[in-house]
Design a protein around this motif. Structure first.
Motif, PDB file in Angstrom:
ATOM      1  N   GLU A 129      -2.826   9.778 -14.071  1.00 18.97           N
ATOM      2  CA  GLU A 129      -2.324  10.938 -13.341  1.00 18.97           C
ATOM      3  C   GLU A 129      -3.455  11.676 -12.641  1.00 18.97           C
ATOM      4  OE1 GLU A 129      -0.496  13.246 -16.405  1.00 18.97           O
ATOM      5  OE2 GLU A 129      -2.404  14.065 -17.120  1.00 18.97           O
ATOM      6  N   ILE A 130      -3.087  12.404 -11.593  1.00 20.49           N
ATOM      7  CA  ILE A 130      -4.060  13.258 -10.915  1.00 20.49           C
ATOM      8  C   ILE A 130      -4.487  14.359 -11.877  1.00 20.49           C
ATOM      9  CG2 ILE A 130      -4.344  14.954  -9.069  1.00 20.49           C
ATOM     10  CD1 ILE A 130      -2.485  13.227  -7.348  1.00 20.49           C
ATOM     11  N   ALA A 131      -5.778  14.479 -12.071  1.00 23.49           N
ATOM     12  CA  ALA A 131      -6.312  15.485 -12.995  1.00 23.49           C
ATOM     13  C   ALA A 131      -6.345  16.836 -12.286  1.00 23.49           C
ATOM     14  CB  ALA A 131      -7.702  15.082 -13.472  1.00 23.49           C
ATOM     15  N   THR A 132      -5.276  17.572 -12.382  1.00 23.32           N
ATOM     16  CA  THR A 132      -5.143  18.825 -11.628  1.00 23.32           C
ATOM     17  C   THR A 132      -6.122  19.905 -12.086  1.00 23.32           C
ATOM     18  OG1 THR A 132      -3.401  19.598 -13.143  1.00 23.32           O
ATOM     19  CG2 THR A 132      -2.704  18.380 -11.174  1.00 23.32           C
ATOM     20  N   LYS A 133      -6.655  19.782 -13.283  1.00 30.04           N
ATOM     21  CA  LYS A 133      -7.529  20.823 -13.820  1.00 30.04           C
ATOM     22  C   LYS A 133      -9.011  20.479 -13.701  1.00 30.04           C
ATOM     23  CE  LYS A 133      -3.900  22.219 -17.047  1.00 30.04           C
ATOM     24  NZ  LYS A 133      -3.497  22.386 -18.462  1.00 30.04           N
ATOM     25  N   GLU A 134      -9.328  19.380 -12.995  1.00 34.27           N
ATOM     26  CA  GLU A 134     -10.724  18.980 -12.813  1.00 34.27           C
ATOM     27  C   GLU A 134     -11.129  19.096 -11.350  1.00 34.27           C
ATOM     28  OE1 GLU A 134     -11.617  15.173 -14.425  1.00 34.27           O
ATOM     29  OE2 GLU A 134     -10.674  15.578 -16.372  1.00 34.27           O
ATOM     30  N   PRO A 135     -12.398  19.376 -11.071  1.00 36.83           N
ATOM     31  CA  PRO A 135     -12.863  19.450  -9.681  1.00 36.83           C
ATOM     32  C   PRO A 135     -12.602  18.146  -8.933  1.00 36.83           C
ATOM     33  CG  PRO A 135     -14.517  20.345 -11.172  1.00 36.83           C
ATOM     34  CD  PRO A 135     -13.473  19.706 -12.039  1.00 36.83           C
ATOM     35  N   LEU A 136     -12.077  18.253  -7.736  1.00 39.04           N
ATOM     36  CA  LEU A 136     -11.719  17.139  -6.854  1.00 39.04           C
ATOM     37  C   LEU A 136     -10.550  16.309  -7.381  1.00 39.04           C
ATOM     38  CD1 LEU A 136     -15.105  15.857  -5.407  1.00 39.04           C
ATOM     39  CD2 LEU A 136     -13.520  17.560  -4.470  1.00 39.04           C
ATOM     40  N   ASN A 137      -9.999  16.681  -8.521  1.00 40.08           N
ATOM     41  CA  ASN A 137      -8.738  16.114  -9.012  1.00 40.08           C
ATOM     42  C   ASN A 137      -8.690  14.583  -8.993  1.00 40.08           C
ATOM     43  OD1 ASN A 137      -7.806  18.591  -6.819  1.00 40.08           O
ATOM     44  ND2 ASN A 137      -7.591  18.928  -9.011  1.00 40.08           N
ATOM     45  N   PRO A 138      -9.635  13.925  -9.663  1.00 38.98           N
ATOM     46  CA  PRO A 138      -9.588  12.460  -9.713  1.00 38.98           C
ATOM     47  C   PRO A 138      -8.382  11.994 -10.520  1.00 38.98           C
ATOM     48  CG  PRO A 138     -11.135  13.270 -11.329  1.00 38.98           C
ATOM     49  CD  PRO A 138     -10.713  14.477 -10.528  1.00 38.98           C
ATOM     50  N   ILE A 139      -8.069  10.711 -10.428  1.00 37.92           N
ATOM     51  CA  ILE A 139      -7.056  10.132 -11.297  1.00 37.92           C
ATOM     52  C   ILE A 139      -7.713   9.790 -12.632  1.00 37.92           C
ATOM     53  CG2 ILE A 139      -5.631   8.081 -11.683  1.00 37.92           C
ATOM     54  CD1 ILE A 139      -4.901   8.119  -8.759  1.00 37.92           C
ATOM     55  N   LYS A 140      -7.045  10.127 -13.719  1.00 38.99           N
ATOM     56  CA  LYS A 140      -7.540   9.809 -15.054  1.00 38.99           C
ATOM     57  C   LYS A 140      -6.355   9.401 -15.921  1.00 38.99           C
ATOM     58  CE  LYS A 140      -6.972  14.253 -17.378  1.00 38.99           C
ATOM     59  NZ  LYS A 140      -7.593  15.253 -18.274  1.00 38.99           N
ATOM     60  N   GLN A 141      -6.648   8.866 -17.099  1.00 37.78           N
ATOM     61  CA  GLN A 141      -5.578   8.532 -18.034  1.00 37.78           C
ATOM     62  C   GLN A 141      -5.298   9.739 -18.916  1.00 37.78           C
ATOM     63  OE1 GLN A 141      -6.028   4.795 -20.001  1.00 37.78           O
ATOM     64  NE2 GLN A 141      -4.158   4.997 -21.215  1.00 37.78           N
ATOM     65  N   ASP A 142      -4.032  10.069 -19.041  1.00 35.10           N
ATOM     66  CA  ASP A 142      -3.639  11.227 -19.842  1.00 35.10           C
ATOM     67  C   ASP A 142      -3.998  11.006 -21.309  1.00 35.10           C
ATOM     68  OD1 ASP A 142      -2.532  13.684 -20.420  1.00 35.10           O
ATOM     69  OD2 ASP A 142      -0.499  12.897 -20.655  1.00 35.10           O
ATOM     70  N   VAL A 143      -4.347  12.098 -21.968  1.00 32.77           N
ATOM     71  CA  VAL A 143      -4.727  12.054 -23.380  1.00 32.77           C
ATOM     72  C   VAL A 143      -3.874  13.061 -24.143  1.00 32.77           C
ATOM     73  CG1 VAL A 143      -6.587  12.434 -25.052  1.00 32.77           C
ATOM     74  CG2 VAL A 143      -7.098  11.353 -22.851  1.00 32.77           C
ATOM     75  N   LYS A 144      -3.307  12.639 -25.255  1.00 28.89           N
ATOM     76  CA  LYS A 144      -2.557  13.533 -26.134  1.00 28.89           C
ATOM     77  C   LYS A 144      -3.054  13.355 -27.564  1.00 28.89           C
ATOM     78  CE  LYS A 144       0.465  15.949 -23.768  1.00 28.89           C
ATOM     79  NZ  LYS A 144       1.878  15.629 -23.684  1.00 28.89           N
ATOM     80  N   LYS A 145      -3.434  14.460 -28.185  1.00 28.32           N
ATOM     81  CA  LYS A 145      -3.934  14.455 -29.557  1.00 28.32           C
ATOM     82  C   LYS A 145      -5.110  13.491 -29.721  1.00 28.32           C
ATOM     83  CE  LYS A 145       0.506  15.806 -31.539  1.00 28.32           C
ATOM     84  NZ  LYS A 145       1.602  15.447 -32.487  1.00 28.32           N
ATOM     85  N   GLY A 146      -5.961  13.481 -28.697  1.00 28.96           N
ATOM     86  CA  GLY A 146      -7.172  12.675 -28.754  1.00 28.96           C
ATOM     87  C   GLY A 146      -6.990  11.206 -28.462  1.00 28.96           C
ATOM     88  N   LYS A 147      -5.771  10.772 -28.144  1.00 24.26           N
ATOM     89  CA  LYS A 147      -5.512   9.364 -27.869  1.00 24.26           C
ATOM     90  C   LYS A 147      -5.041   9.173 -26.438  1.00 24.26           C
ATOM     91  CE  LYS A 147      -4.290   7.998 -32.610  1.00 24.26           C
ATOM     92  NZ  LYS A 147      -3.245   7.351 -33.451  1.00 24.26           N
ATOM     93  N   LEU A 148      -5.484   8.081 -25.825  1.00 18.48           N
ATOM     94  CA  LEU A 148      -5.026   7.740 -24.489  1.00 18.48           C
ATOM     95  C   LEU A 148      -3.530   7.453 -24.525  1.00 18.48           C
ATOM     96  CD1 LEU A 148      -7.888   5.317 -23.399  1.00 18.48           C
ATOM     97  CD2 LEU A 148      -7.537   7.652 -22.603  1.00 18.48           C
ATOM     98  N   ARG A 149      -2.834   7.886 -23.484  1.00 18.24           N
ATOM     99  CA  ARG A 149      -1.379   7.713 -23.456  1.00 18.24           C
ATOM    100  C   ARG A 149      -0.987   6.442 -22.704  1.00 18.24           C
ATOM    101  NH1 ARG A 149       2.158  12.675 -21.734  1.00 18.24           N
ATOM    102  NH2 ARG A 149       3.753  11.190 -22.445  1.00 18.24           N
TER     103      ARG A 149
END
Length: 338
Positions: free
Chosen positions: A112-132
């Protein structure tokens, strides 16, 4: 200068000039275009299948940009600027939108687009410390379309939808590309909007635009949700089932839908897209509370978050260099029967 704004489904555009706003309709001259078409490139950083993996975006000239804020919502081709087309691929009234592909069809990593990071790169979502990774709910394997977002849109969490009474989910509006091509993460394609689904995710409004890649062989024959229903029996029903059940294997309840789970038509979809574009404009111009959203951009005029190319380059170069992919758990390929 403001980017093009879609105002209604009859294809009316608004542009800003020093003398004021001017309306252009499809009966007038072709819409005024504010920038030439760009070919976007991506740059990987970190290690695939790890929390540090990022996909950054840059122009053909090598300038780093935000896919959230710097890629225009409406796709503009070189032909619309200065080169007469040899053969029109779409009707004059058809508006194509840029779609940023986050997740290719058949894959599981929730990128997903990392809306909370500078330049909003695509990253893998993380929930409870684990990749989703999305679960495979029989008979589906991973995502059943190319999944992504429309740039320069934002579902405002402070905006309550009049129909569903739900607030936005704080992300760009989602898109399902039903074309036959399997895309790549970070690919920017032009899509034709066909309709929209009102998904309600844990009480939040989470619109799902149904669209098709404009380069798809079937794009010319698919112009509405009804066309999809007639030519692809079961596809829309499968889409409902997928969104309803994909979180159930993780112990979450089934997602709900507005309008009794009925897909709304193209005209309705365009109104929603226009609304989320206006919410994005208020966001990037600091006219509304951005919260944790990072609005750094290099091209949006009147935005207090606009930065220079050197600053943008520093953001990317500060990220870990690209390295080998980490292994993926075999659990990702498990099939779930509900």
């Amino acid at each position: 200068m403001r980017p093009l704004l879609l105002l209604r489904s009859s294809v009316t555009f608004l542009r800003s000039q020093s003398s004021g706003a001017k309306l252009l309709t499809q009966t007038a001259a072709p819409p005024f275009c504010l920038r030439k078409s760009m070919h976007y490139q991506t740059e990987e950083r970190g290690h695939p299948h790890s929390p540090d993996y990022r996909i950054y975006f840059k122009t053909s000239k090598g300038e780093y940009i935000s896919p959230f804020h710097d890629i225009p919502l409406i796709a503009v081709t070189e032909q619309e600027h200065e080169v007469p087309p040899k053969k029109s691929k779409k009707s004059e009234s058809e508006v194509l939108f840029n779609m940023v592909v986050e997740v290719p069809r058949w894959s599981n990593a929730k990128m997903e687009i990392a809306t909370k990071e500078p330049l909003n790169p695509i990253k893998q979502d993380v929930k409870k410390g684990k990749l989703r990774y999305v679960a495979n709910v029989f008979p589906h394997k991973g995502y059943i379309w190319n999944y992504g977002a429309l740039p320069q849109t934002w579902e405002d969490p402070d905006h309550t939808d009049k129909e569903t009474k739900c607030c936005g989910d704080n992300d760009p509006i989602d898109v399902c590309d039903i074309g036959t091509q399997v895309c790549s993460p970070g690919q920017v394609i032009q899509v034709k909007v066909l309709g929209i689904l009102a998904m309600i995710d844990e009480g939040e409004m989470d619109w799902k635009v149904i669209a098709i890649n404009a380069d798809d062989p079937e794009a010319q024959s698919l112009n509405s949700i009804e066309d999809v229903r007639k030519s692809r029996p079961g596809h829309l029903e499968a889409t409902i089932d997928w969104f309803k059940e994909y979180k159930v294997p993780d112990g979450k309840p089934e997602n709900q839908f507005g309008f009794n789970g009925q897909f709304k038509d193209k005209d309705f979809a365009l109104k929603i897209i226009n609304s989320t574009h206006e919410h994005w404009r208020a966001l990037v111009q600091s006219q509304t509370n951005s919260g944790a959203i990072d609005c750094k951009n290099i091209s949006v005029c009147e935005s207090p978050f606009k930065c220079c190319a050197e600053e943008a380059r520093g953001v990317v170069h500060a990220a870990p260099e690209f390295g080998s992919a980490h292994p993926v758990s075999p659990e990702v390929d498990k099939w779930h029967f509900l």
